[in-house]
Design an enzyme around this catalytic site. Structure first.
Site, PDB file in Angstrom:
ATOM      1  N   SER A 187      47.209  41.907  36.509  1.00 17.58           N
ATOM      2  CA  SER A 187      46.379  42.060  35.309  1.00 17.58           C
ATOM      3  C   SER A 187      45.388  40.895  35.207  1.00 17.58           C
ATOM      4  O   SER A 187      44.690  40.589  36.165  1.00 17.58           O
ATOM      5  CB  SER A 187      47.281  42.180  34.079  1.00 17.58           C
TER       6      SER A 187
ATOM      7  N   ASP B  90      47.941  48.897  35.308  1.00 17.28           N
ATOM      8  CA  ASP B  90      48.251  47.473  35.186  1.00 17.28           C
ATOM      9  C   ASP B  90      49.560  47.094  35.873  1.00 17.28           C
ATOM     10  O   ASP B  90      50.606  47.705  35.646  1.00 17.28           O
ATOM     11  CB  ASP B  90      48.330  47.142  33.692  1.00 17.28           C
TER      12      ASP B  90
END
Length: 257
Positions: free
Chosen positions: A34, A148
């Site tokens: 991320s 993510d």
């Protein structure tokens, strides 16, 4: 060095890196998911301080301008405008050509597993790794759907390759600062849901740390910033620097990170 996920509070990663460099560390590997994959990618590209300068100039209006709204059925934002703007900070690069070892981690929803990027386009790796579900559109490929990396692994210590060096992990899901904590009895349903989600992430990070044992863990309190507080980058970079300094005040520098 392992850089965890956590939205805007991940800008604190830059402060941690700045402190380590000033102390004389040589960072020869970065593993991120991320926001950690973005900051780690900028470092691997040799553009970490250019990213710091760009982030420090962001205002609330400019953050909003970077939001290219999408069909909400597929994700709140496309994410293309952010990456087009990042071209002015650092250009794309093949991961295998970077100056340090780089790993980005994403999640494949189609196969319920982590996907590790160690070659190919740096931008494609970051784009997949930061695709927060329901916020950014996921990356749809022929046989996978990537979102993510923090979904399954918010602190990917297990993907460090060079375990003979000091391993420093920056956890963005640290316990909240109590002076800023809100009484749970006064929270609405969304607040309770968010706190429950953060507690789940904190447990995942703790389990990973206990299993893979990084040499040093830097805990960033999860409530120092909200997910979109990129206009507070200057403050968050300074917080990362200060927290790192308090953790490393008596460390003898002998190895790479």
């Amino acid at each position: 060095m392992v850089l965890g996920s956590g939205g805007a509070r991940g800008i604190a990663h830059i402060g941690v890196i700045r402190f380590l460099i000033e102390c004389g560390y040589e960072i020869d590997e970065v593993v991120g998911c991320s926001i950690g994959s973005l900051v780690g990618g900028a470092f691997a590209k040799g553009k970490i301080f250019e990213l710091e300068e760009w982030m420090s100039r962001l205002t609330k209006r400019e953050v909003f301008r970077l939001m290219d709204f999408s069909d909400p059925r597929f994700g709140f934002l496309k994410g293309e405008r952010v990456f087009n703007t990042l071209q002015d900070v650092f250009e794309d690069e093949m991961i295998e050509n970077l100056g340090v070892s780089y790993t980005a981690v994403a999640t494949d929803l189609a196969h319920d597993k982590e996907i590790v990027f160690r070659q190919g386009s740096l931008y494609k790796a970051i784009r997949a790794s930061i695709a927060i579900p329901a916020v950014f559109k996921g990356v749809d490929t022929e046989d996978s759907f990537l979102v993510d990396g923090g979904v399954l692994n918010p602190l990917p210590v297990n993907h460090v390759q060079h375990r003979d060096n000091i391993v420093v992990a920056v956890n963005l899901d640290g316990y909240p600062e109590m002076q800023a904590a809100r009484p749970y009895s006064r929270m609405n349903a969304i607040g309770i849901l968010q706190e429950s989600y953060l507690m789940m992430r904190r447990r995942l990070a703790t389990l990973t740390v206990n299993l893979y044992r990084p040499d040093y863990i830097i805990d960033i309190p999860h409530n120092i910033a909200n997910i979109w507080d990129f206009d507070r980058s200057t403050d968050l970079i300074e917080r990362g620097y200060t927290i790192a300094k308090s953790n490393f005040s008596e460390l003898v520098l002998t190895k790479s990170v």
